[in-house]
Structures are given as structure tokens and as C-alpha cells.
Write a protein that holds these residues in place. Structure first.
Motif, PDB file in Angstrom:
ATOM      1  N   LEU A 214      84.624 -32.339  42.098  1.00 34.69           N
ATOM      2  CA  LEU A 214      84.102 -31.734  42.095  1.00 34.69           C
ATOM      3  C   LEU A 214      83.966 -30.916  41.217  1.00 34.69           C
ATOM      4  N   GLN A 215      84.826 -30.174  40.144  1.00 35.15           N
ATOM      5  CA  GLN A 215      84.798 -29.393  38.996  1.00 35.15           C
ATOM      6  C   GLN A 215      84.041 -30.457  38.158  1.00 35.15           C
ATOM      7  N   VAL A 216      84.263 -31.012  37.403  1.00 34.36           N
ATOM      8  CA  VAL A 216      84.087 -32.530  36.502  1.00 34.36           C
ATOM      9  C   VAL A 216      82.752 -32.861  37.782  1.00 34.36           C
ATOM     10  N   LEU A 217      81.997 -32.975  38.578  1.00 39.52           N
ATOM     11  CA  LEU A 217      81.335 -33.701  38.915  1.00 39.52           C
ATOM     12  C   LEU A 217      80.406 -32.842  38.657  1.00 39.52           C
ATOM     13  N   VAL A 218      80.282 -31.457  39.341  1.00 43.96           N
ATOM     14  CA  VAL A 218      79.202 -30.195  38.997  1.00 43.96           C
ATOM     15  C   VAL A 218      78.414 -30.332  37.284  1.00 43.96           C
TER      16      VAL A 218
ATOM     17  N   CYS B 148      80.137 -25.621  36.818  1.00 48.26           N
ATOM     18  CA  CYS B 148      78.736 -25.221  36.408  1.00 48.26           C
ATOM     19  C   CYS B 148      78.740 -24.688  35.014  1.00 48.26           C
ATOM     20  N   GLY B 149      79.315 -23.427  35.660  1.00 48.66           N
ATOM     21  CA  GLY B 149      79.271 -23.073  33.744  1.00 48.66           C
ATOM     22  C   GLY B 149      80.092 -22.983  32.581  1.00 48.66           C
ATOM     23  N   ASP B 150      80.771 -24.088  33.126  1.00 49.30           N
ATOM     24  CA  ASP B 150      81.387 -25.159  31.828  1.00 49.30           C
ATOM     25  C   ASP B 150      80.718 -25.891  30.898  1.00 49.30           C
ATOM     26  N   ALA B 151      80.204 -26.179  32.106  1.00 48.10           N
ATOM     27  CA  ALA B 151      78.703 -27.067  31.695  1.00 48.10           C
ATOM     28  C   ALA B 151      78.098 -26.915  30.286  1.00 48.10           C
ATOM     29  N   MET B 152      77.656 -25.858  30.379  1.00 47.63           N
ATOM     30  CA  MET B 152      76.530 -24.499  29.419  1.00 47.63           C
ATOM     31  C   MET B 152      77.382 -24.087  28.809  1.00 47.63           C
TER      32      MET B 152
ATOM     33  N   PHE C 205      82.385 -37.186  31.706  1.00 51.42           N
ATOM     34  CA  PHE C 205      82.716 -36.829  32.554  1.00 51.42           C
ATOM     35  C   PHE C 205      82.794 -37.566  33.979  1.00 51.42           C
ATOM     36  N   ILE C 206      81.794 -38.578  33.798  1.00 53.20           N
ATOM     37  CA  ILE C 206      81.780 -39.609  34.589  1.00 53.20           C
ATOM     38  C   ILE C 206      82.522 -40.419  34.993  1.00 53.20           C
ATOM     39  N   GLY C 207      83.524 -40.545  34.039  1.00 53.74           N
ATOM     40  CA  GLY C 207      84.796 -41.731  33.581  1.00 53.74           C
ATOM     41  C   GLY C 207      85.398 -41.036  34.432  1.00 53.74           C
TER      42      GLY C 207
END
Length: 453
Positions: free
Chosen positions: A85-89, A142-146, A393-395
Motif C-alpha cells: 500500500l505504501q509503495v502503491l500510494v 503520500c508524504g514520501d512521494a513528494m 515502485f510499481i515493480g
């Protein structure tokens, strides 16, 4: 027009005469490039501080997987759901984050990212059941993605184009410092201080980092702390969101970068995010201390490869594809040998070689982001980087899920053995093969467009 180090022509918006004046007025001088220097390294260092914290947040579950199964009373499939979930987000947020960075500047996006990571980690520290803990990891993702795309955008504004591959690798190297904090400091803190205290301290650290960004970060030369977005907005009318995404995606170099990132990043990501410690402890019979030491080797190997690849790509962009294909081949061969070893118990020397080789995965994935940077103009750099950064991250998400499902499928209900892990880890060869085929296909498309690949 300007030409970057790999020969890609880019347009630069500069003040100039209108159509009627073009024939009688000399063309305006080109704008000076980014200066580099001490101010550039200071801005980069502040952005990197956020990224290091993000890596600590991201990899924290990698040393707490066994603790999480006890705390929440869950099995391998449910445990993998946390990281999935974390990676998906994270992956889903890459394009929106790229658009935000292009339109509002990296400083604001970094501040929002720090606040979301801190809130998510604090909620995770206080959670005692599976549902709330799962939601908190989504907020954290979500925060990590930024963070990473924002740091790359800061580097692109401050450093000359020829320095960007090296700076990107140094950013990844700095992030490995966060991984080192996780594998050494957090693992020990979990053992001594417990779940709530250890994760709570990481959450509170975000307050200091947010203050550093708010007070000290300048987004680019000749801009104040909040002036980067405004300066960017003056270069011309903003394209629509749909056009920004479409133009970035239609560039074959962007898609090539995404598949390079996908194929090179996920083996080490899945191993470090979740399955490395359980594999070494349950599958190979190591103690937690021994497994932690071996995972530390992965961190140091990544740092070394980051320096080597950064130098090579900065000096000779033609090394990008040889690096990519060599890393994929070496990773596949090492995993094939380890999994084929009798009884699923490879010797220690082979595990060491495997972890050293997987240390090349993260640095090689940044080659994908360099493809996206090289083949896109500055005004959509964030969007293109976001698309490319989704790949790994999809992988990782597909690998985390596949291994978790196969572990439960092959388990006899009495735990996971070396043989169980061996069959589950064979899943990795599917995304490795598929990603390699897409890289070769898109490499031909880039070459047909008359560009080096």
C-alpha cells in the motif's frame, strides 16, 4: 535553443521581440545557466535532509516486519500489504507530485511531504490494530512521494546540466544514510525501547526538518525561499494538466526512463523494504544481528555504486544503457545461483556477493531518471521525472505482493522454510524479464527518433 550534454535540443523561454520586430531586432542573449557553487550545495543539502528522513520512514518496516506480525497478529500476505500500500500510494502520487512541483515549486511540496510523513509515522507508532496501521502507512507513502522529485528539481535549478547525473546519484547516496539509520539505529531501538517510542521519535524528527526547509531553503538562484514557483510561472503560459502529462508520456525517452527504473530498482527495494530480514532470519537461520549486518552491506554497496555510476554518466552519457543491462544481468544471475543452491541454503560468500550486486540496483535506477531529464524541457521536468520514478515502485509493489502470496501458498502452516522462500523469490524473474524486453523495445524507439540511448 540550448543543447544538453547528451545532445538533446531544448527550448528556453527568454524575453524577445514580437513577430513584427523579428526581422529587424537582434536575438536576445541566452539566459545564463545554473551557477552551481556553495549556494547550490547548501540548497541541495537541505533538500537531501528531507530525502534522508523520507528513506528512514520508507524503510522502517524493513527491520520491523517480525515485530509487526506479533503486534498485529498477521501473516506474510497481510504483512506485505503494509509495504504494498505504501509503495502503491507512492507510485500513484508521482505524476500529481510532478505537476505540483512544476507549478508551485519544490519548497512547498517538500514542506507538505514532511508534515504528511510525520503524521503517518506518529499514527503508525500509536496503532495497535491492522486497519489503522495500514491507513497510517498510506499517509506516510503520500508524504514520501513528494521528496525525491522535489530534490531533483532543486538540483536542476541550481546545477549545470552536466552535473545533474552526479548530483542525482549523490542524492541517492545520501538517502542510503537514511537506510543505514534504519538498519542500525532503528533496529536496535526497536529491540531496546519498543515499538511506540522508536517510531514516535522518527515522527517528531520531522518537525525540525520542516523548520529547516521553511527557514533555509532557496529553490533557485536569484529567488527567495518562496520565489521559485513565481519565477517559474513567468516563463510563459502554463499548459493544461492533460497536455503536460500527454507530452511527457509521448516522449519515448520518458518511457525508457520509466522501464529502466522499473527493472533495475525493484529487487533491492523489495528486499530492503520488507523481505530481506525475514529471508535471512527465517530462511537462512541467521540471528537478527547477523541479518542486520548483512543488510548494512547492501547500504554500503549502494553508496559505492552511486559514486561510480554518477561519475560515469556525468562524463559519458553513452554509458547509461551498458550500466542498465549489466546491472540487470548481474542481479538475475546472482539470484538464480542463490535460489538454485541445494536445499535453498546458499553459502555466506554467495549471500555477500548477492547483496553487493543488489547494491547496484538503486544507483542504476537513477539512470532512468536521467533519461527523463535529458529528453524533456525544463517546464515539464517534474512531470516527466514523476512518470519515470513510478517504475521502480510499481515493480517493488508487484514483487512484494507476489512474494507474500507465494510464501503463504507454499507454507505448510508451521512457518516459512528456506525452501518456501526459494520458491517465493523466484517470482522476481517475471518482472525482470518483462522490464528488460520493454527497455530494449523503447531503446530502439529512441534511436529511431535520432537520439542517443
Amino acid at each position: 535553443m540550448t543543447v544538453d550534454p547528451v545532445g538533446t535540443v531544448r527550448s528556453v523561454s527568454v524575453p524577445g521581440p514580437g513577430p513584427a520586430e523579428a526581422s529587424t531586432t537582434a536575438p536576445p542573449p541566452a539566459l545564463p545557466g545554473p551557477p552551481g557553487g556553495r549556494a547550490a550545495w547548501l540548497a541541495w543539502a537541505i533538500g537531501c535532509t528531507v530525502y534522508v528522513l523520507a528513506v528512514v520512514h520508507r524503510t522502517s518496516l524493513g527491520v520491523a516486519g517480525l515485530d509487526a506480525t506479533e503486534r498485529f497478529g498477521i501473516g506474510a500476505s497481510a504483512l506485505s500489504t503494509f509495504s504494498i500500500l505504501q509503495v502503491l500510494v507512492y507510485a500513484a502520487m508521482q505524476i500529481p507530485v510532478g505537476l505540483l512541483v512544476d507549478r508551485y515549486g519544490p519548497r512547498r511540496v517538500l514542506l507538505l511531504g514532511v508534515l504528511l510523513m510525520s503524521a503517518g509515522q506518529l499514527a503508525f507508532a500509536l496503532s495497535t490494530s491492522f486497519g489503522p496501521a495500514l491507513g497510517s502507512r498510506a499517509v506516510l507513502g503520500c508524504g514520501d512521494a513528494m521528496t525525491f522529485i522535489s530534490v531533483l528539481r532543486i538540483a536542476a535549478r541550481w546545477f549545470p546540466a552536466a552535473r545533474n547525473p552526479l548530483v542525482a546519484q549523490l542524492t541517492g547516496l545520501a538517502g542510503m544514510g537514511g537506510n543505514l539509520v534504519t538498519t542500525v539505529v532503528l533496529a536496535e531501538a526497536l529491540h531496546r525501547e519498543g515499538w511506540t517510542f522508536s517510531f514516535g521519535v522518527i515522527a517528531v524528527a520531522g518537525v525540525a526538518v520542516a523548520a529547516l526547509v521553511a527557514l533555509g531553503l532557496r529553490e533557485g538562484p536569484e529567488t527567495g525561499a518562496a520565489g521559485g514557483a513565481a519565477a517559474a510561472a513567468t516563463t510563459g503560459p502554463r499548459p493544461s494538466v492533460r497536455r503536460q502529462i500527454r507530452d511527457s508520456w509521448q516522449e519515448p525517452g520518458t518511457r525508457l526512463g520509466m522501464w529502466v527504473h522499473f527493472t533495475t530498482a525493484f529487487p533491492a527495494s523489495a528486499f530492503g523494504l520488507l523481505w530481506g530480514l525475514p529471508y535471512l532470519v527465517e530462511g537462512q537461520g541467521m540471528s537478527r544481528g547477523e541479518a542486520g549486518g548483512l543488510l548494512t552491506l547492501l547500504v554500503f554497496s549502494t553508496m559505492a555504486f552511486a559514486l561510480v555510476f554518477g561519475r560515469l554518466v556525468s562524463r559519458t552519457p553513452a554509458t547509461r544503457m551498458p550500466i542498465t543491462l549489466s546491472v540487470i544481468t548481474a542481479t538475475a544471475l546472482c539470484w538464480a545461483l542463490a535460489l538454485a543452491w541445494p536445499a535453498g541454503h546458499p553459502p555466506l560468500w554467495l549471500l555477500v556477493v548477492l547483496l553487493v550486486v543488489m547494491g547496484s540496483n538503486g544507483p542504476a535506477s537513477l539512470v532512468g531518471l536521467d533519461y527523463a531529464r535529458s529528453y524533456n524541457p525544463a517546464q515539464r521536468l517534474g512531470t516527466a521525472s514523476g512518470i519515470a520514478n513510478m517504475g521502480g515502485f510499481i515493480g517493488a509493489m508487484l514483487t512484494l505482493l507476489g512474494i507474500g502470496v507465494l510464501l503463504d501458498a507454499f507454507s505448510d502452516g508451521a512457518g516459512y522454510t528456506a525452501d518456501t522462500y526459494r520458491w517465493a523469490f523466484c517470482w522476481q524473474f517475471l518482472p525482470l524479464a518483462g522490464g528488460t524486453l520493454m527497455i530494449l523495445r523503447l531503446r530502439r524507439a529512441v534511436r529511431r527518433a535520432g537520439r542517443p540511448a
